[in-house]
Design a protein around this motif. Structure first.
Motif, PDB file in Angstrom:
ATOM      1  N   GLU A 172       0.841  -1.197   0.000  1.00 26.93           N
ATOM      2  CA  GLU A 172       0.000   0.000   0.000  1.00 26.93           C
ATOM      3  C   GLU A 172       0.878   1.248   0.000  1.00 26.93           C
ATOM      4  O   GLU A 172       2.051   1.193   0.379  1.00 26.93           O
ATOM      5  N   PRO A 173       0.333   2.378  -0.434  1.00 30.36           N
ATOM      6  CA  PRO A 173       1.148   3.596  -0.518  1.00 30.36           C
ATOM      7  C   PRO A 173       1.442   4.173   0.861  1.00 30.36           C
ATOM      8  O   PRO A 173       0.712   3.961   1.827  1.00 30.36           O
ATOM      9  N   GLY A 174       2.550   4.919   0.945  1.00 23.13           N
ATOM     10  CA  GLY A 174       2.915   5.562   2.193  1.00 23.13           C
ATOM     11  C   GLY A 174       4.391   5.868   2.222  1.00 23.13           C
ATOM     12  O   GLY A 174       5.035   5.997   1.171  1.00 23.13           O
ATOM     13  N   GLU A 175       4.937   5.990   3.412  1.00 26.09           N
ATOM     14  CA  GLU A 175       6.366   6.253   3.579  1.00 26.09           C
ATOM     15  C   GLU A 175       6.959   5.207   4.513  1.00 26.09           C
ATOM     16  O   GLU A 175       6.479   5.023   5.631  1.00 26.09           O
ATOM     17  N   ILE A 176       7.996   4.529   4.054  1.00 26.13           N
ATOM     18  CA  ILE A 176       8.690   3.555   4.891  1.00 26.13           C
ATOM     19  C   ILE A 176       9.907   4.220   5.535  1.00 26.13           C
ATOM     20  O   ILE A 176      10.511   5.119   4.963  1.00 26.13           O
ATOM     21  N   ASN A 177      10.240   3.768   6.726  1.00 25.98           N
ATOM     22  CA  ASN A 177      11.430   4.311   7.406  1.00 25.98           C
ATOM     23  C   ASN A 177      12.190   3.238   8.192  1.00 25.98           C
ATOM     24  O   ASN A 177      13.081   3.556   8.978  1.00 25.98           O
ATOM     25  N   SER A 178      11.826   1.958   7.969  1.00 26.52           N
ATOM     26  CA  SER A 178      12.455   0.901   8.755  1.00 26.52           C
ATOM     27  C   SER A 178      12.194  -0.457   8.129  1.00 26.52           C
ATOM     28  O   SER A 178      11.329  -0.621   7.259  1.00 26.52           O
ATOM     29  N   LEU A 179      12.963  -1.431   8.606  1.00 24.44           N
ATOM     30  CA  LEU A 179      12.688  -2.839   8.349  1.00 24.44           C
ATOM     31  C   LEU A 179      12.216  -3.477   9.644  1.00 24.44           C
ATOM     32  O   LEU A 179      12.731  -3.162  10.722  1.00 24.44           O
ATOM     33  N   CYS A 180      11.252  -4.363   9.533  1.00 26.88           N
ATOM     34  CA  CYS A 180      10.739  -5.101  10.689  1.00 26.88           C
ATOM     35  C   CYS A 180      11.332  -6.510  10.653  1.00 26.88           C
ATOM     36  O   CYS A 180      11.091  -7.270   9.710  1.00 26.88           O
ATOM     37  N   LEU A 181      12.114  -6.847  11.669  1.00 26.64           N
ATOM     38  CA  LEU A 181      12.763  -8.151  11.784  1.00 26.64           C
ATOM     39  C   LEU A 181      11.993  -9.011  12.778  1.00 26.64           C
ATOM     40  O   LEU A 181      11.785  -8.599  13.922  1.00 26.64           O
ATOM     41  N   THR A 182      11.568 -10.195  12.338  1.00 28.25           N
ATOM     42  CA  THR A 182      10.846 -11.122  13.210  1.00 28.25           C
ATOM     43  C   THR A 182      11.419 -12.531  13.032  1.00 28.25           C
ATOM     44  O   THR A 182      12.105 -12.812  12.049  1.00 28.25           O
ATOM     45  N   SER A 183      11.127 -13.384  13.995  1.00 33.14           N
ATOM     46  CA  SER A 183      11.607 -14.764  13.942  1.00 33.14           C
ATOM     47  C   SER A 183      10.534 -15.725  14.411  1.00 33.14           C
ATOM     48  O   SER A 183       9.672 -15.376  15.220  1.00 33.14           O
ATOM     49  N   LYS A 184      10.626 -16.950  13.889  1.00 28.21           N
ATOM     50  CA  LYS A 184       9.766 -18.042  14.345  1.00 28.21           C
ATOM     51  C   LYS A 184      10.656 -19.217  14.721  1.00 28.21           C
ATOM     52  O   LYS A 184      11.505 -19.645  13.939  1.00 28.21           O
ATOM     53  N   ILE A 185      10.464 -19.725  15.952  1.00 25.03           N
ATOM     54  CA  ILE A 185      11.211 -20.874  16.441  1.00 25.03           C
ATOM     55  C   ILE A 185      10.409 -22.146  16.172  1.00 25.03           C
ATOM     56  O   ILE A 185       9.242 -22.236  16.541  1.00 25.03           O
ATOM     57  N   LEU A 186      11.024 -23.113  15.510  1.00 26.88           N
ATOM     58  CA  LEU A 186      10.450 -24.443  15.375  1.00 26.88           C
ATOM     59  C   LEU A 186      11.035 -25.279  16.519  1.00 26.88           C
ATOM     60  O   LEU A 186      12.187 -25.714  16.452  1.00 26.88           O
ATOM     61  N   VAL A 187      10.265 -25.438  17.581  1.00 29.69           N
ATOM     62  CA  VAL A 187      10.787 -26.092  18.772  1.00 29.69           C
ATOM     63  C   VAL A 187      10.998 -27.581  18.511  1.00 29.69           C
ATOM     64  O   VAL A 187      11.963 -28.173  18.989  1.00 29.69           O
ATOM     65  N   ASP A 188      10.115 -28.189  17.712  1.00 29.24           N
ATOM     66  CA  ASP A 188      10.276 -29.590  17.346  1.00 29.24           C
ATOM     67  C   ASP A 188      10.534 -29.714  15.855  1.00 29.24           C
ATOM     68  O   ASP A 188      10.271 -28.797  15.077  1.00 29.24           O
ATOM     69  N   GLU A 189      11.049 -30.867  15.441  1.00 29.84           N
ATOM     70  CA  GLU A 189      11.458 -31.061  14.048  1.00 29.84           C
ATOM     71  C   GLU A 189      10.282 -30.994  13.082  1.00 29.84           C
ATOM     72  O   GLU A 189      10.421 -30.528  11.951  1.00 29.84           O
ATOM     73  N   LYS A 190       9.108 -31.439  13.504  1.00 31.00           N
ATOM     74  CA  LYS A 190       7.947 -31.427  12.624  1.00 31.00           C
ATOM     75  C   LYS A 190       7.359 -30.035  12.448  1.00 31.00           C
ATOM     76  O   LYS A 190       6.528 -29.813  11.563  1.00 31.00           O
ATOM     77  N   GLY A 191       7.765 -29.103  13.289  1.00 34.37           N
ATOM     78  CA  GLY A 191       7.229 -27.751  13.203  1.00 34.37           C
ATOM     79  C   GLY A 191       5.833 -27.628  13.770  1.00 34.37           C
ATOM     80  O   GLY A 191       5.117 -26.653  13.473  1.00 34.37           O
TER      81      GLY A 191
END
Length: 287
Positions: A219-238
């Motif tokens: 969508e239109p606007g002004e950006i001023n940053s990157l948003c860094l996020t993470s997801k932990i897969l605690v078990d192998e199957k996810g």
């Protein structure tokens, strides 16, 4: 007192008891790790708990019936706390504390079935999980049959606009937004999440990441940053996953030069960083 624990004046301690307790009362994180431990601990399990902190995961492994647990902690002061917790809960006969740096400690005389390592941070930027895993891998302590908890971490970036103003001042700096501080943050996301990498912890990983990421503006606007996020897969199957919790993986905003964008624009970013190297090594540029 375990001979591995020196007087606290000898330590280079980085952990505070406040941070340790913040981790301890994180119910979402504990419940996820306990569930996966419960599915993997057997009566012959030899467990390594790296970054034991309060000792809660070592205690959990002991309570679930592990044969033995070695709890590793970098900070001598924190190690004393953990050791006392093992004693108070009558599990000091099967849980042993060792002070050392997981990035270079020699554990080659040991064998483990299960490795629990919670040196986790958003993007794996600020914590030493990858270095510690690589050290174990170099000593053949992680093999095809070793259960490593958590199994993996996925790291993502999005284009964003965030409010860097506080108390009437513009404070344009790396911004961590913990789950319990969500009300303090004002931000808007301008693109889908872009997967940077998926780091699997039962194998050796490169510390350095370098790549070009392309974002489609939603969508239109002004950006001023990157948003860094993470997801932990605690078990192998996810099946058991964690994102931001009370003590784990806060949303992180990294400042960018302001840029006006329109819906459908493509924005390309060059990213270079070193896992475990801190945000001083997190380099981003428009291209």
């Amino acid at each position: 007192m375990n001979e591995n624990i020196k007087d606290e004046s000898d330590g280079e301690g980085f952990s505070s008891v406040d941070l340790i307790y913040q981790c301890l009362i994180d119910k979402d994180k504990f419940n996820a790790f306990e569930y996966v431990l419960k599915n993997n601990i057997k009566s012959n399990s030899k467990v390594l708990d790296i970054g034991t902190g309060s000792g809660i995961l070592a205690l959990t492994a002991g309570r679930l019936g592990a044969e033995s647990v070695l709890a590793l902690e970098f900070d001598p002061t924190v190690a004393k706390i953990a050791e006392n917790n093992f004693l108070e809960n009558n599990l000091n006969n099967k849980i042993k504390i060792k002070v050392g740096d997981a990035r270079n400690i020699d554990l080659s005389s040991h064998k483990f079935n299960v490795v629990v390592m919670e040196l986790l941070a958003t993007g794996l930027v600020d914590e030493m999980q990858v270095d510690a895993i690589n050290n174990l891998y170099s000593q053949d302590l992680i093999g095809a049959n070793t259960v490593v908890i958590p199994y993996a971490q996925e790291n993502y970036l999005s284009l964003a606009s965030t409010d860097f103003n506080l108390y009437g001042f513009k404070m344009k700096m790396i911004k961590h937004l913990w789950s319990h501080d969500a009300a303090e943050g004002s931000y808007k996301i301008f693109s889908d999440k872009n997967l940077i990498n998926k780091v699997v912890f039962n194998q050796k990983n490169e510390r350095n990441y370098s790549g070009i990421l392309k974002f489609l503006v939603s969508e239109p606007g002004e950006i001023n940053s990157l948003c860094l996020t993470s997801k932990i897969l605690v078990d192998e199957k996810g099946e058991i996953t964690l994102t931001e919790t009370h003590s784990l993986n806060p949303i992180v905003f990294i400042p960018l030069p302001e840029r006006k964008v329109s819906k459908g624009d493509e924005v390309s970013i060059k990213l270079d960083y070193q896992m475990g190297g801190g945000f001083s090594n997190f380099k981003i540029n428009y291209i």
